[in-house]
Write an enzyme that holds these catalytic residues in place. Structure first.
Site, mmCIF file in Angstrom:
data_model
loop_
_atom_site.group_PDB
_atom_site.id
_atom_site.type_symbol
_atom_site.label_atom_id
_atom_site.label_comp_id
_atom_site.label_asym_id
_atom_site.label_seq_id
_atom_site.Cartn_x
_atom_site.Cartn_y
_atom_site.Cartn_z
ATOM 1 N N GLU A 157 0.802 -1.205 -0.127
ATOM 2 C CA GLU A 157 -0.028 0.020 -0.147
ATOM 3 C C GLU A 157 0.955 1.144 0.008
ATOM 4 O OE1 GLU A 157 -3.244 -0.147 -1.053
ATOM 5 O OE2 GLU A 157 -3.450 -1.488 0.574
ATOM 6 N N GLY B 75 -17.702 3.238 -5.811
ATOM 7 C CA GLY B 75 -17.144 4.029 -4.851
ATOM 8 C C GLY B 75 -16.622 3.513 -3.554
ATOM 9 N N LEU C 35 -13.312 -0.639 -4.355
ATOM 10 C CA LEU C 35 -13.057 -1.762 -4.995
ATOM 11 C C LEU C 35 -12.812 -1.769 -6.610
ATOM 12 C CD1 LEU C 35 -15.715 -3.816 -3.097
ATOM 13 C CD2 LEU C 35 -13.322 -3.995 -2.659
ATOM 14 N N SER D 255 -14.617 -0.303 -8.999
ATOM 15 C CA SER D 255 -15.419 -0.296 -10.316
ATOM 16 C C SER D 255 -14.777 0.482 -11.599
ATOM 17 C CB SER D 255 -16.617 0.297 -9.694
ATOM 18 O OG SER D 255 -16.712 1.707 -9.506
ATOM 19 N N GLU E 208 -8.247 7.485 -17.038
ATOM 20 C CA GLU E 208 -8.576 7.835 -15.903
ATOM 21 C C GLU E 208 -7.739 9.229 -15.222
ATOM 22 O OE1 GLU E 208 -9.649 4.925 -13.223
ATOM 23 O OE2 GLU E 208 -9.951 6.225 -11.276
ATOM 24 N N ASP F 291 -4.676 -0.757 -10.319
ATOM 25 C CA ASP F 291 -6.184 -1.235 -10.538
ATOM 26 C C ASP F 291 -6.269 -1.677 -11.862
ATOM 27 O OD1 ASP F 291 -5.984 -0.192 -8.200
ATOM 28 O OD2 ASP F 291 -7.581 1.512 -8.682
#
Ligand code: ADP
Ligand code: MG
Length: 373
Positions: A35, A114, A117, A119, A152, A164
């Site tokens: 992380e 949101g 996870l 999306s 993004e 991601d």
């Protein structure tokens, strides 16, 4: 076909008439360990979850349709809605020199949105794989992931690392994905939780990540400062021996990054040896480091991790950027209910919001559906 793929196909037929040319779907993800390492050029270990967003694509001028939002949108007018994600992907493909002719697309999914996870990566990855196949572009998964990240960052306008999109496009069922965020090398690592009798529980604390943006940017710039103090490009290049040349916040943040990178590589070794005891120990150590050195945990996340540990979890930690959001735990299958019930109680006692729980199995990355239409 999966249920979400079926739904996307039906939505396509209802909205545009006729059958789609093809259907693709892509999953959300959780990060098992690693992380705040991505923007320091380090390692992450996400796995895809068995929740997906599907898209049905065909030729035509019908625009974009979301079955979940029950909403039709124009193909290329940026407006701050869900449609900016697929628009952004088509835009990024065009910017990279690929010819994107008019298409129409219908979306349906079941990734909680949101919640951390991802999306957003799921809708990007599904769109990218579908358009790649539809226009015969043959781009390759890693390059598709980079295009999704570009969408993004530069089209939607959300600063995010590459994790991601890599997870959504490159994971395989029953595996986690080790990603080197500097070289963009990625490889699958076996993660057979069922054989080990373990479930992967996700606790959504439902705490809005209000401070997330400022906190995130603040951590990033402290890491950059620490790297400058050490005379290196990124904290990826620092070792434990360098830490005594830092002090204050720079020391604490760098100590997390250096130790977390090491933990990711140790966690991969543990998985290769099927050693979930060691893997769990590393998860707890990751959480402690995020709480004490990186200071991105919350009372809710700490309560989940502590309660899970008290009730037999092998390992638990916050996942995602912190400041709210989700935590995960690896729990022996028979103890799953005990852990979630105990957490519900602990949250109620502390006057926290009711948490939401999910159980996931490590799932396949983006795929084209076998029987379109
Ligand atoms: P996260 O990635 O953590 O789920 P984000 O805020 O990054 O959260 O992305 C959520 C956004 O992604 C939603 O607001 C919506 O615009 C888009 N999205 C998510 N799921 C869907 C879906 N099923 N259909 C259309 N758009 C979706
Ligand atoms: Mg997102």
């Amino acid at each position: 076909m999966r249920e979400t793929e079926q739904k996307a196909a039906e939505a396509y037929e209802k909205q545009f008439g006729g059958e789609p040319d093809l259907i693709a779907s892509a999953p959300g993800r959780i990060n098992l360990i690693g992380e705040h390492t991505d923007y320091n050029g380090g390692f992450v270990l996400p796995c895809a979850i068995d929740r997906r967003i599907a898209v049905a694509v065909g030729k035509g001028e019908g625009g974009l349709y979301s079955a979940d939002f029950e909403e039709a949108r124009e193909p290329d007018e940026k407006n701050g809605s869900w449609a900016d994600y697929p628009r952004g992907v088509a835009w990024a493909m065009g910017e990279a020199g690929h010819e994107i002719k008019p298409f129409e697309a219908a979306f349906a999914g079941d990734v909680p949105l949101g919640s951390g996870l991802s999306s957003s990566a799921a809708i990007e990855a599904a769109t990218a794989l579908a358009l790649d196949a539809h226009f015969g572009l043959d781009i390759g998964r890693k390059d598709l992931a980079v295009l999704c990240q570009r969408a993004e960052n530069d089209y939607v306008g959300v600063a995010s690392g590459i994790m991601d999109q890599f997870a959504s496009l490159l994971c395989e069922a029953g595996t986690a994905l080790l990603v080197d965020c500097r070289s963009l090398e990625a490889k699958c690592v076996p993660l057979d939780l069922a054989a080990a009798g373990l479930t992967l529980i996700v606790c959504d604390t439902r705490v809005e990540r209000g401070l997330a943006d400022t906190g995130y940017n603040d951590r990033r710039s402290t890491c950059e400062r620490a790297a400058r103090t050490l005379g290196i490009e990124e904290l990826r290049d620092a070792g434990e021996g360098d830490l005594n040349r830092l002090s204050g916040e720079e020391l604490k943040r760098a100590r997390h990054v250096v130790s977390e990178n090491a933990r990711v590589l140790e966690a991969v070794e543990a998985l290769k040896n099927n050693d979930f005891h060691e893997f769990g120990r590393l998860m707890y150590a990751s959480h402690a480091s995020l709480r004490d050195d990186y200071e991105v945990s919350t009372p809710e996340l700490d309560t989940f991790v502590q309660t899970a540990e008290q009730h037999g979890a092998k390992g638990a930690r916050l996942t995602g950027a912190g400041f709210g959001g989700c935590a995960i735990a690896l729990v022996p299958e028979p103890r799953t209910d005990v852990v979630t019930k105990a957490c519900e109680q602990a949250f109620a006692q502390a006057n926290f919001k009711d948490p939401a729980f999910y159980e996931f199995v490590p799932a396949a990355g983006a795929e084209l559906a076998e029987n379109p239409g």
